[in-house]
Design a protein around this motif. Structure first.
Motif, short mmCIF file in Angstrom:
data_model
loop_
_atom_site.label_atom_id
_atom_site.label_comp_id
_atom_site.label_asym_id
_atom_site.label_seq_id
_atom_site.Cartn_x
_atom_site.Cartn_y
_atom_site.Cartn_z
N THR A 1 0.85 -1.19 0.00
CA THR A 1 0.00 0.00 0.00
C THR A 1 0.89 1.24 0.00
O THR A 1 1.85 1.31 0.76
CB THR A 1 -0.90 0.02 1.25
N TYR B 1 0.67 8.60 -2.88
CA TYR B 1 1.61 8.10 -3.88
C TYR B 1 1.79 9.09 -5.03
O TYR B 1 0.97 9.98 -5.24
CB TYR B 1 1.12 6.76 -4.44
N GLU C 1 2.86 8.77 -9.26
CA GLU C 1 2.94 7.74 -10.30
C GLU C 1 4.38 7.20 -10.42
O GLU C 1 4.59 6.01 -10.61
CB GLU C 1 2.46 8.27 -11.65
N LEU D 1 5.02 4.76 -7.63
CA LEU D 1 4.28 3.52 -7.89
C LEU D 1 5.01 2.68 -8.92
O LEU D 1 5.18 1.46 -8.76
CB LEU D 1 2.86 3.86 -8.36
N ILE E 1 -4.80 -4.55 -8.59
CA ILE E 1 -4.38 -3.18 -8.24
C ILE E 1 -5.63 -2.35 -7.97
O ILE E 1 -6.59 -2.43 -8.73
CB ILE E 1 -3.59 -2.50 -9.39
N GLN E 2 -5.62 -1.60 -6.89
CA GLN E 2 -6.72 -0.67 -6.62
C GLN E 2 -6.16 0.70 -6.31
O GLN E 2 -5.22 0.82 -5.53
CB GLN E 2 -7.55 -1.16 -5.42
N LYS E 3 -6.78 1.71 -6.91
CA LYS E 3 -6.27 3.07 -6.73
C LYS E 3 -7.39 3.99 -6.29
O LYS E 3 -8.49 3.94 -6.83
CB LYS E 3 -5.83 3.58 -8.11
N SER E 4 -7.10 4.84 -5.32
CA SER E 4 -7.99 5.97 -5.07
C SER E 4 -7.11 7.21 -5.14
O SER E 4 -5.93 7.10 -5.46
CB SER E 4 -8.66 5.84 -3.70
N THR F 1 -4.60 6.70 -2.13
CA THR F 1 -3.98 5.40 -1.83
C THR F 1 -3.95 4.50 -3.04
O THR F 1 -4.93 4.42 -3.78
CB THR F 1 -4.83 4.69 -0.74
N VAL F 2 -2.83 3.80 -3.20
CA VAL F 2 -2.81 2.74 -4.20
C VAL F 2 -2.41 1.45 -3.51
O VAL F 2 -1.57 1.45 -2.61
CB VAL F 2 -1.87 3.08 -5.39
N GLN F 3 -3.07 0.36 -3.89
CA GLN F 3 -2.74 -0.94 -3.32
C GLN F 3 -2.44 -1.93 -4.43
O GLN F 3 -3.19 -2.01 -5.42
CB GLN F 3 -3.90 -1.46 -2.47
N VAL F 4 -1.36 -2.64 -4.26
CA VAL F 4 -0.93 -3.60 -5.27
C VAL F 4 -0.74 -4.95 -4.60
O VAL F 4 0.05 -5.08 -3.68
CB VAL F 4 0.39 -3.17 -5.94
#
Ligand code: ASP
Ligand code: MG
Length: 421
Positions: A385, A389, A391, A394, A406-409, A412-415
């Motif tokens: 997480t 972030y 780019e 990331l 992968i989830q992005k808001s 927050t980005v989660q991989v």
């Protein structure tokens, strides 16, 4: 009044216990509640004792417990002179309690025995520390926190009964003899006098409960790091100190798996706007981190890795929409199993849920959802997480990895990716 919490690493040797005393000596007349964990890796050691006992290996359990007994007796011997015998007597009472239990055959479930045995770690550590502080001229009241913290009987993850506990906390603090009240984190007791624990690393939470119930001016958690870091320095050498944070950020970090502070710690503090200091017990002069309830801008990127993840793929059995009814039943199943999803991705006829790999619990969960979904479990994953972030970051952090999800808001980005790739 203030609350201090000292974790296992801060009391894992004779020198560190002396260091704890030196820190407390700097607050000579301050009313303090001092919450202490078990020494070093004692909790892990006690877990091994319970595992052996519940597997029917009684001799092994007793042998493992013997090692823990020796470690504590030796520490007491090095630290104490005039109070050694009194301390030893008290330690023996705790030893005997565990040994009685280990001489029986297990008839109740694992979690019950876990709590009866594992709670001993904090009782032993605080007993030795209390005697040492007294010998060093730091008067203190030692209290068995099981007489204070009332919980339900969800062994290993007990829920605190707020009102009963609050009354006792206030009572014990008001009636103490000395400025310092010294007690254990992590453990509690049911109405039936059975010991309970509040979940691993739960001492921070105990400290926050005391802070809330006593309207403390602050809580200080003493750790072996400078303060809260932007990542785990063992995983990311470029990690740096964050000197100011707010409750929202810390609760997010804890949720994503940062090992900084137990996630349950924040609410009791936030509710009463009690600031939390994270300070280094190795160098108390360092400023550490302050965590408060105010809004903060321009926080640096914060990285967290959660290891041992599994992705549960749930596919609709009859091509019906996952949407309505099955989803709420799925949440109920998670709730009953006390499993918290770390990440959920829903599709038209499928759901993917990332959870901590808890072995048996994961298998049991899959079994109880099998009438609703076709289930596949993908193991050996890690969840990265990044809060705040960029780019570029990331890109850098995921280079060479094979992402599964992968989830992005905005924040927050989660991989989620396969381990070791
Ligand atoms: N001794 C317990 C553990 O190691 C509780 C704590 O350290 O907060 O999990
Ligand atoms: Mg600890």
């Amino acid at each position: 009044m203030k609350v201090f919490k000292f974790g296992g690493a801060s009391v894992n040797s004779v020198d560190r216990i002396k260091n704890l005393a030196a820190i407390l000596a700097q607050y000579p007349n301050d009313p303090l509640v001092v919450i202490v964990s078990a020494m070093g890796k004692t909790t892990n050691g006690l877990e091994k004792v319970v595992e052996a006992f519940c597997a029917g290996k009684q001799e092994e359990a007793l042998g493992l417990f013997d090692v823990i007994k020796k470690q504590h007796t030796t520490t007491a011997k090095y630290l104490l002179v005039t109070r050694f015998n009194a301390c030893l007597q008290q330690l023996h009472d705790f030893f005997t309690e565990v040994e009685w239990l280990l001489h029986d055959k297990p008839v109740r479930d694992f979690d019950y025995y876990y709590d009866q045995v594992v709670c001993t770690g904090e009782l032993l550590s605080t007993c030795i520390i209390s005697h040492f502080l007294s010998e060093s001229g730091i008067a203190n009241d030692w209290t068995d926190v099981r007489d204070i913290i009332r919980t339900d009987n969800h062994f290993r993850d007990a829920g605190v009964m707020w009102e009963e506990t609050k009354e006792r906390v206030q009572d014990v603090f008001a009636n103490r003899q000395h400025p310092i009240l010294l007690t254990q984190g992590f453990i509690g007791c049911t109405d039936d006098n059975e010991s309970t624990t509040l979940g691993r690393e739960g001492s921070d939470y105990t400290a926050a409960l005391f802070a809330n119930m006593l309207d403390a001016e602050s809580l200080t958690i003493w750790k072996d790091v400078e303060g809260v870091m932007s990542a785990d320095p063992k995983q990311f050498p470029e990690a740096s100190l964050i000197s100011e944070l707010n409750f929202t950020e810390v609760i997010e970090m804890a949720f994503y798996g940062a090992q900084v502070i137990h996630p349950k710690t924040i609410k009791p503090l936030q509710n009463k706007a009690i600031p939390l200091y994270v300070k280094c017990f190795l160098d108390p002069a360092l400023p550490g981190t302050i965590i408060h309830g105010k809004h903060l801008r321009n926080l640096p990127p914060i990285l967290v890795i959660k290891e041992n993840q599994v992705l549960v793929h749930l596919n609709s059995l009859d091509f019906s929409f996952v949407g309505d009814e099955p989803m709420s039943r799925l949440y109920a199943i998670f709730g009953e199993a006390r499993i918290k999803p770390n990440l959920i991705q829903t599709g038209a006829i499928s759901v993917q849920v990332c959870i901590d790999d808890k072995g048996d619990k994961t298998t049991a969960l899959a079994a109880s959802a099998a009438h609703l979904f076709d289930i596949q479990v993908e193991k050996n994953l890690e969840l990265l997480t990044i809060r705040h972030y960029t780019e570029d970051l990331l890109h850098k952090m995921t280079a060479g990895k094979e992402p599964v999800l992968i989830q992005k808001s905005r924040e927050t980005v989660q991989v989620l990716y396969r381990r070791g790739i």
